[in-house]
Scaffold this active site. Structure first.
Site: not given
Length: 254
Positions: A40, A106, A140
């Site tokens: 990431e 995200k 994540c």
């Protein structure tokens, strides 16, 4: 499919240095692979200062990814800070060997670090079709939210890129296995190592888990490039034999 997981330290808010460092790693290994996975925010570290590192989809890091993918004749995936329509995104990009790009913003922003204050959340799940596999890439903190990740698309691989810190690494290990078992798919997790400017320590634990929760690659703590092999027929045969996904709940996400 053969996948290379690159577990590495990152230089804080320095895309030029990170591209150079990763280029050495990518060009340095000779084994042919189908997909390279980067962590990431691989060009900057997990920064809450997007204005310092943000790029466009025509910027230097995207051009670099396209160049690397073409040179290695494989796909590359990772997330970086992108600015678009006056917003900042923690954007995961999947770059095909041709240079074509698909992306995912995200969805679950890490409120503990204030990510939700400076970045805009994505809304759309992405399923990439590549080399006969259906891949669902997430980022994540998404790992903590199984409903969004639920395998309603019959994908074969669930893939997470992360900056997941040492104090909560046990959760990373547990949840990656859980996602593999509940979705009957391969799960790949690529995390960084080292210490960032906020004094957060990262110990990696990049790994690969099969559809029954067995390790293909046990959690790694050192810097390196780790190769895993995925077999599409094995996952299909296991799903046919056990058929757990046929009993999954139907739901909508708002």
């Amino acid at each position: 499919m053969k996948i290379a997981l690159i577990q590495t330290s990152l230089t804080w808010e320095n895309p030029i240095e990170n591209r150079s460092h990763l280029a050495q790693k990518i060009t340095g290994f000779m084994e042919e692979v189908d997909l390279i996975v980067l962590p990431e925010m691989f060009s900057s570290g997990f920064t809450m200062n997007p204005q310092k590192v943000a790029e466009t989809m025509q910027g230097e890091t995207i051009l670099w990814l396209q160049h690397m993918a073409k040179a290695k004749n494989c796909a590359i995936i990772g997330s970086l800070v992108i600015t678009e329509n006056e917003n900042y995104y923690n954007r995961l990009v999947f770059v095909f060997p041709t240079g074509e790009i698909q992306h995912y913003d995200k969805r679950h922003l890490f409120t503990l670090a204030g990510e939700d204050k400076v970045y805009t959340s994505g809304t759309q799940k992405l399923i990439v079709e590549y080399k006969g596999f259906k891949i669902c890439p997430l980022v994540c903190y998404d790992l903590r939210f199984p409903v969004f990740a639920r395998n309603v698309e019959d994908y074969d691989v669930l893939l997470y890129v992360a900056n997941w810190p040492k104090p909560r690494i046990n959760a990373w290990d547990i949840l990656l296995k859980a996602r593999a078992v509940e979705n009957m798919c391969y799960v790949i997790g690529v995390n960084r190592i080292g210490t960032d400017a906020n004094k957060h320590d990262y110990i990696g634990h990049s790994q690969a888990v099969d559809f029954l929760g067995n390790y293909l690659l046990e959690p790694q703590q050192s810097e390196g490039i780790f190769i895993v092999h995925l077999n599409k027929e094995q996952v299909l045969e296991t799903r046919k034999k056990l058929a757990f996904l046929t009993d999954r709940d139907k739901f909508t996400i708002s």
